[in-house]
Design an enzyme around this catalytic site. Structure first.
Site, PDB file in Angstrom:
ATOM      1  N   LYS A 291      21.145  11.649 -47.661  1.00  0.00           N
ATOM      2  CA  LYS A 291      20.998  12.574 -48.882  1.00  0.00           C
ATOM      3  C   LYS A 291      22.531  12.746 -49.156  1.00  0.00           C
ATOM      4  O   LYS A 291      23.362  12.424 -48.272  1.00  0.00           O
ATOM      5  CB  LYS A 291      20.561  13.849 -48.829  1.00  0.00           C
ATOM      6  CG  LYS A 291      20.923  14.719 -47.599  1.00  0.00           C
ATOM      7  CD  LYS A 291      22.397  15.641 -47.906  1.00  0.00           C
ATOM      8  CE  LYS A 291      23.091  16.244 -46.635  1.00  0.00           C
ATOM      9  NZ  LYS A 291      24.367  16.510 -46.886  1.00  0.00           N
TER      10      LYS A 291
ATOM     11  N   VAL B  39      26.122   8.264 -38.774  1.00  0.00           N
ATOM     12  CA  VAL B  39      25.853   9.103 -37.905  1.00  0.00           C
ATOM     13  C   VAL B  39      26.994  10.115 -38.122  1.00  0.00           C
ATOM     14  O   VAL B  39      28.062   9.725 -38.165  1.00  0.00           O
ATOM     15  CB  VAL B  39      25.750   8.820 -36.469  1.00  0.00           C
ATOM     16  CG1 VAL B  39      25.476   9.946 -35.606  1.00  0.00           C
ATOM     17  CG2 VAL B  39      24.700   7.715 -36.321  1.00  0.00           C
TER      18      VAL B  39
ATOM     19  N   ASP C  27      18.197  20.622 -43.648  1.00  0.00           N
ATOM     20  CA  ASP C  27      18.007  19.184 -44.614  1.00  0.00           C
ATOM     21  C   ASP C  27      16.794  18.717 -44.432  1.00  0.00           C
ATOM     22  O   ASP C  27      16.667  17.715 -45.226  1.00  0.00           O
ATOM     23  CB  ASP C  27      19.379  18.279 -44.212  1.00  0.00           C
ATOM     24  CG  ASP C  27      20.601  19.031 -44.805  1.00  0.00           C
ATOM     25  OD1 ASP C  27      20.734  19.939 -45.539  1.00  0.00           O
ATOM     26  OD2 ASP C  27      21.507  18.454 -44.151  1.00  0.00           O
TER      27      ASP C  27
END
Ligand code: ATP
Length: 307
Positions: free
Chosen positions: A14, A103, A144
């Site tokens: 996202k 990451v 999220d």
């Protein structure tokens, strides 16, 4: 249940087209008003029956997976345990994660994995979890994670976990993504936000104009992109300001820190512009760290089902 049965679910990264952050609530969370946008960088999560929970992680492209935990703290195991507890069943799975999402990059890769694991295990075990329960489980795993289930464009409120789909997901958008050699800790960025913004409002800044213009041409949307965490991320990593300036000088309509950073994302007019910007940024950062991606894309969805 036959041996070797597996399900693979793909979940997207996202970007926050708008990230409004308020003063911390009594529970310590920051209230958010955000416009989520899913882009075509993906993690694939494959689940298969096992006697005990186990995680394997591999990298796609240049993603550095060394910081991803392989124990019970991995979000896919937390998702799996939450799902079996919810249904009161005794099950476990071996979960393989192929990571294409940077990451600790502010792109919610761990949350995408959690959303993917919920969907994959629900299918593997034919649990038929209702959408409402799946969203509750997702919200319990992280702010999220519910967006990872829906994808597209969505408004996020609360601490980001209350999502409502928005229009404009059918308008193709072109992004250049520049990852950083080392991640940034999301809690550290929020701490710096608190230090830099002692007068943050209780109600975060709302994205009214962006929501109204979400289907408009890219140049009209560009000035409406906004991230309240960007000053904190730039304060912790001053060199990101140079990355943003270089992308805009190369022709991007806007450069933005993604979420809590340190990934920088560039909103481009079209495919040609994105390729040109990526070409310039690749000279400085190398091809492993500069990616072109489109949005908006779907949330967690099954891509392989082996019976
Ligand atoms: P946030 O969603 O908090 O903004 P982020 O997008 O910056 O985070 P992630 O890649 O989601 O970053 O991971 C943040 C941290 O979560 C990692 O450093 C890692 O220790 C932990 N983690 C747990 N499970 C996972 C997972 N499946 N994938 C990646 N990180 C994970």
């Amino acid at each position: 249940m036959s041996a070797g049965r597996s399900v693979t679910v793909r979940a997207p990264a996202k970007i926050n087209l708008h990230l409004g952050v308020g003063a911390p609530r009594e529970d310590g969370f920051h209230p958010l008003m955000t416009v989520y946008h899913a882009i075509g960088l993906y993690d694939d999560v494959t689940v298969a029956d096992a006697d005990d929970w186990a995680v394997e992680v591999s990298a796609v492209g240049g993603v550095d997976v060394s910081a991803v935990p392989l124990d019970d703290s991995n979000l896919v195991v937390r998702a799996g345990r939450a799902l079996v507890a919810h249904h009161g069943v005794r099950r476990a799975a071996r979960i393989r994660v192929r990571k294409g999402i940077p990451v600790a990059g502010g792109m919610a890769g761990g949350s995408a994995d959690a959303a993917a694991a919920l969907v994959a295990l629900d299918r593997l075990w034919d649990l038929e979890t209702s959408d409402a329960d799946l969203f509750d489980l997702a919200a319990g795993l992280g702010s999220d994670v519910p967006f990872g289930l829906v994808g597209g464009n969505a408004l996020g409120t609360g601490r980001g976990e209350v999502v409502e789909q928005l229009p404009g997901a059918d308008v193709p958008r072109w992004w250049v993504v520049v990852t950083a050699p080392a991640g940034l800790s999301t809690p550290a960025v929020y701490r710096r936000f608190d230090e830099l913004s002692p007068d943050a409002p209780a109600e975060p800044r709302a994205p009214h104009r962006l929501v109204a213009f979400l289907s408009d041409p890219a140049d009209a949307v560009a000035p409406l992109l906004h991230n309240d965490l960007q000053p904190a991320a730039l304060d912790l990593r001053p060199e990101l300001a140079d990355v943003l300036a270089a992308g805009e000088a190369a022709g991007a309509l806007r450069g933005l820190v993604s979420g809590s950073g340190p990934t920088c994302v560039f909103w481009c007019a079209d495919a040609d512009a994105a390729r040109a910007v990526a070409g310039v940024l690749t000279e400085e950062h190398g091809s492993d760290r500069v990616l072109v991606a489109t949005g908006a894309v779907a949330g967690a969805h099954v891509v392989e089902y082996d019976r």
